[in-house]
Write an enzyme that holds these catalytic residues in place. Structure first.
Site, PDB file in Angstrom:
ATOM      1  N   GLU A 246       0.878  -1.261   0.042  1.00 54.74           N
ATOM      2  CA  GLU A 246      -0.060  -0.135   0.006  1.00 54.74           C
ATOM      3  C   GLU A 246       0.948   1.315   0.228  1.00 54.74           C
ATOM      4  O   GLU A 246       2.056   1.076   0.311  1.00 54.74           O
ATOM      5  CB  GLU A 246      -0.818   0.134   1.132  1.00 54.74           C
ATOM      6  CG  GLU A 246      -0.433  -0.008   2.434  1.00 54.74           C
ATOM      7  CD  GLU A 246      -1.058  -0.128   3.778  1.00 54.74           C
ATOM      8  OE1 GLU A 246      -2.378   0.394   3.747  1.00 54.74           O
ATOM      9  OE2 GLU A 246      -0.617  -0.460   4.709  1.00 54.74           O
TER      10      GLU A 246
ATOM     11  N   ARG B 128       0.938  10.244   3.675  1.00 57.30           N
ATOM     12  CA  ARG B 128       1.075  11.184   4.884  1.00 57.30           C
ATOM     13  C   ARG B 128       2.354  10.878   5.302  1.00 57.30           C
ATOM     14  O   ARG B 128       3.162  10.095   4.813  1.00 57.30           O
ATOM     15  CB  ARG B 128      -0.024  10.738   6.060  1.00 57.30           C
ATOM     16  CG  ARG B 128       0.022   9.283   6.192  1.00 57.30           C
ATOM     17  CD  ARG B 128      -1.028   8.789   7.438  1.00 57.30           C
ATOM     18  NE  ARG B 128      -1.149   7.422   7.803  1.00 57.30           N
ATOM     19  CZ  ARG B 128      -0.175   6.658   8.126  1.00 57.30           C
ATOM     20  NH1 ARG B 128       0.960   7.156   8.601  1.00 57.30           N
ATOM     21  NH2 ARG B 128      -0.356   5.237   8.394  1.00 57.30           N
TER      22      ARG B 128
END
Length: 649
Positions: free
Chosen positions: A287, A291
């Site tokens: 994934e 952030r």
């Protein structure tokens, strides 16, 4: 597309988060001359991140859904406080594209990637489709409803979130249906989306990730690798950079794949691309986190940079140099949690009386002495980071600092961290995600010849027997009598074991020990005790707080509870009673469970959610459920009676 306001210098920054990450972002913002604005829920009104900011805005309520997950309130707070930019930190709304759009629509600068890039990576299933098109290697998905024994083991994962929520390992087809339902329910509760997908579960795999940083001018940096394989419940415990033992060709493959992933979604700002590396060295995309990561300090240490400062400069429109700086040395980070690893990683709540870590290490924390660890949020107390020229030196420095830390008030995973860092497998760099499955019992059990708690009880007794400096003369002479008296005794419990210390008061000086050969008292005061143990001088620091005596020394740390002379009859509990191990919410009751039901030892009866984790309440023995005092959705306090099981004859 919602555009950020035209790039311009920032003046005031609101951090739409709490705790350690808010404190960390404020530190950089102050260094850059920015005003800082905190937001806080009611339980966080006096939290360290609030005390660290120039201004703070209240978010009424306690639950995250009413406070830190309310994007409208966060934007109102920024406008009210005069902030011109919003940094989301990690967790909460940090990867929420709608929140990023709303921030931009309000005329504020969003310190993060474009909402479109966040949206593209928000669903793990959609992200994998993009990565396949970009040529990034992937594990083939498995339809969980058509899985066969040949597909086992399987890993079920929530499509819309991370942090271990909505994740299950399935090793037999009989448990697949129940695991799917449980994973979907947990994902729906945590992320508002119950979609779950399945992929092959790789045994003995490594979790390796690449930190990326991209500007709005087309430059993308791949800032080395990090290994985050040591995990509990699919949540990271120890991280390091660079990932040890990777062949140079594999490092290059990971860097190129991470850059390709960033370019595929026109990424800007800081992000992380995560991979699973099999035992034979094959990498697969997991994934992309859009952030700043919790473990970003290890990358900062080896590259000598400040990722938050670079995030802010990119948000102002600055361009990165075409090539990143060179890395140097090795860094290791340990996450210090208020939890009990020996009791199913049970989170702890209460007052943190002392948190002090010695040595030349970096400590990122959201707590100060006397702060409260709340039931509402993650129980991470601090991240402790060591950087050194070599991996062995960094690991040694981190273990030494943690071993010497003074942590009072709560049970923590500190001892587990120290033992993990000193474990032969970890020291040799043989890392995989099954480390704690194999070694947790050995890492949490007391050594059979460990005299530490008994010595701690001795120190506690000597400190308790030492009079205060302003005590009257009668107590300062130690209760001495003209006639030889029977030995006095004090009893303490530590980790469930009781210890007795016997001594005779002396006319002057410290007491005389009974039954402690090889131990000589050098000095004994209320807060410091010096002993000679088998010819070696040892100094112990003592702190008294809330009916607990904390004893710290290089030999270890011990929390001891004095045992009263007479037991309180109200302390007795009906046999078979299941009490809530922490405050939380009952999220599930076993299907068909009711008074009169037959249960077997170890059978899950209830599921309790607290501090972002789900905990199973198990039947203590086989028998009959005679009472059930819990229902789905019910809030329970610590020690509340949940159920009673009458053990079969």
């Amino acid at each position: 597309m919602t555009q950020n306001p035209p790039p311009q210098p920032l003046h005031s920054l609101l951090v739409a988060n709490r705790g350690e990450i808010a404190v960390r972002v404020f530190r950089t913002a102050r260094a850059l001359g920015l005003a800082t604005v905190a937001v806080h829920s009611d339980p966080d009104a006096d939290a360290l991140h609030v005390r660290s900011a120039d201004a703070a805005v209240r978010l009424p309520g306690a639950a995250p859904a009413d406070t830190y997950l309310r994007g409208d309130l966060l934007i109102e707070a920024a406008l009210a406080a005069g902030a011109d930019a919003v940094h989301p930190g990690y967790g909460f709304l940090s990867e929420n594209a709608d929140f990023a759009r709303a921030v931009r629509a309000a005329g504020l600068t969003w310190v993060g990637p474009p909402p479109e890039a966040m949206e593209a990576m928000a669903s793990k299933t959609r992200a994998k489709e993009l990565m396949r098109a970009a040529g990034v290697p992937l594990l083939d998905p498995v339809d969980p409803h058509a899985a066969t024994t040949a597909d086992l083991p399987l890993l079920l994962k929530a499509a819309a979130g991370g942090g271990g929520r909505g994740m299950r390992v399935v090793r037999d087809l009989d448990s697949l249906k129940e695991s799917l339902e449980a994973a979907s329910a947990e994902a729906l509760s945590a992320f508002g989306d119950g979609e779950v997908f399945a992929e092959p579960y790789v045994e003995l795999g490594r979790h390796v990730e690449v930190q990326i940083l991209a500007d709005s001018h087309g430059t993308v940096w791949a800032l080395g690798t990090r290994d985050c394989s040591l995990q509990r419940r699919h949540q990271k415990v120890i991280e390091e950079a660079p990932a040890p033992g990777l062949p140079e060709a594999l490092r290059t493959t990971l860097h190129e794949a991470a850059v390709a992933a960033a370019r595929a979604v026109s990424y800007e700002g800081a992000g992380t691309v995560e991979f699973l590396v099999t035992a034979d060295g094959r990498p697969y995309f997991l994934e992309m986190n859009t952030r700043l990561q919790v473990e970003h300090p290890v990358t900062e240490a080896v590259f000598g940079i400040d990722l938050v400062a670079l995030q802010l400069r990119i948000a102002e429109g600055a361009a990165l140099p075409l090539t990143p700086p060179r890395s140097a040395g090795h860094a290791v980070e340990a996450r210090l949690y208020a939890e009990d690893p020996a009791r199913d990683w049970r989170p702890q709540t209460g007052t943190l009386h002392t948190l002090a870590v010695p040595g030349e290490v970096r400590v990122d924390t959201g707590f100060g002495d006397g702060d409260t660890v709340s039931i509402h949020y993650d129980p991470m107390l601090a991240k402790v980071v060591a950087h050194a020229p070599t991996r062995a030196e960094a690991v040694r420095a981190l273990a030494h600092a943690l071993a010497g830390a003074r942590i009072h008030g709560l049970t923590t995973n500190r001892e587990l961290l120290v033992r993990s860092l000193r474990h032969p497998e970890f020291a040799a760099g043989r890392l995989d995600t099954g480390f704690y499955e194999r070694h947790l019992p050995a890492l949490t059990e007391a050594a059979p010849d460990d005299a530490g708690p008994a010595l701690g009880a001795l120190v506690a007794a000597l400190a308790d027997a030492a009079p205060a400096a302003d005590a009257p003369l009668a107590s300062r002479i130690g209760g001495w009598r003209n006639l030889r008296s029977q030995p006095q005794s004090r009893r303490y419990t530590a980790a469930g074991t009781e210890y007795e210390v016997r001594y005779r008061p002396s006319r002057s000086g410290p007491p005389v020990l009974v039954d402690h050969p090889g131990v000589r008292i050098l000095s004994a005061a209320r807060h410091r005790v010096a002993l000679e143990v088998n010819g070696v001088r040892r100094l112990f620091h003592v702190k008294h707080k809330s009916n607990t005596v904390y004893v710290d020394s290089p030999l270890g740390a011990h929390a001891l509870t004095p045992v009263p002379r007479f037991a309180d009859p109200q302390d007795r509990t009906e046999p078979g009673s299941l009490l809530a191990p922490m405050p939380g919410t009952v999220v599930r009751v076993a299907e068909g469970l009711a008074p009169g039901s037959s249960v077997t030892a170890g059978q899950p009866l209830l599921w309790l959610e607290a501090m972002k984790m789900e905990h199973r309440i198990l039947a203590p023995a086989s028998g009959t459920l005679t009472a059930l005092h819990a229902a789905t959705g019910q809030q329970v306090e610590f020690g509340a009676l949940l159920a009673v099981v009458q053990e079969e004859a």
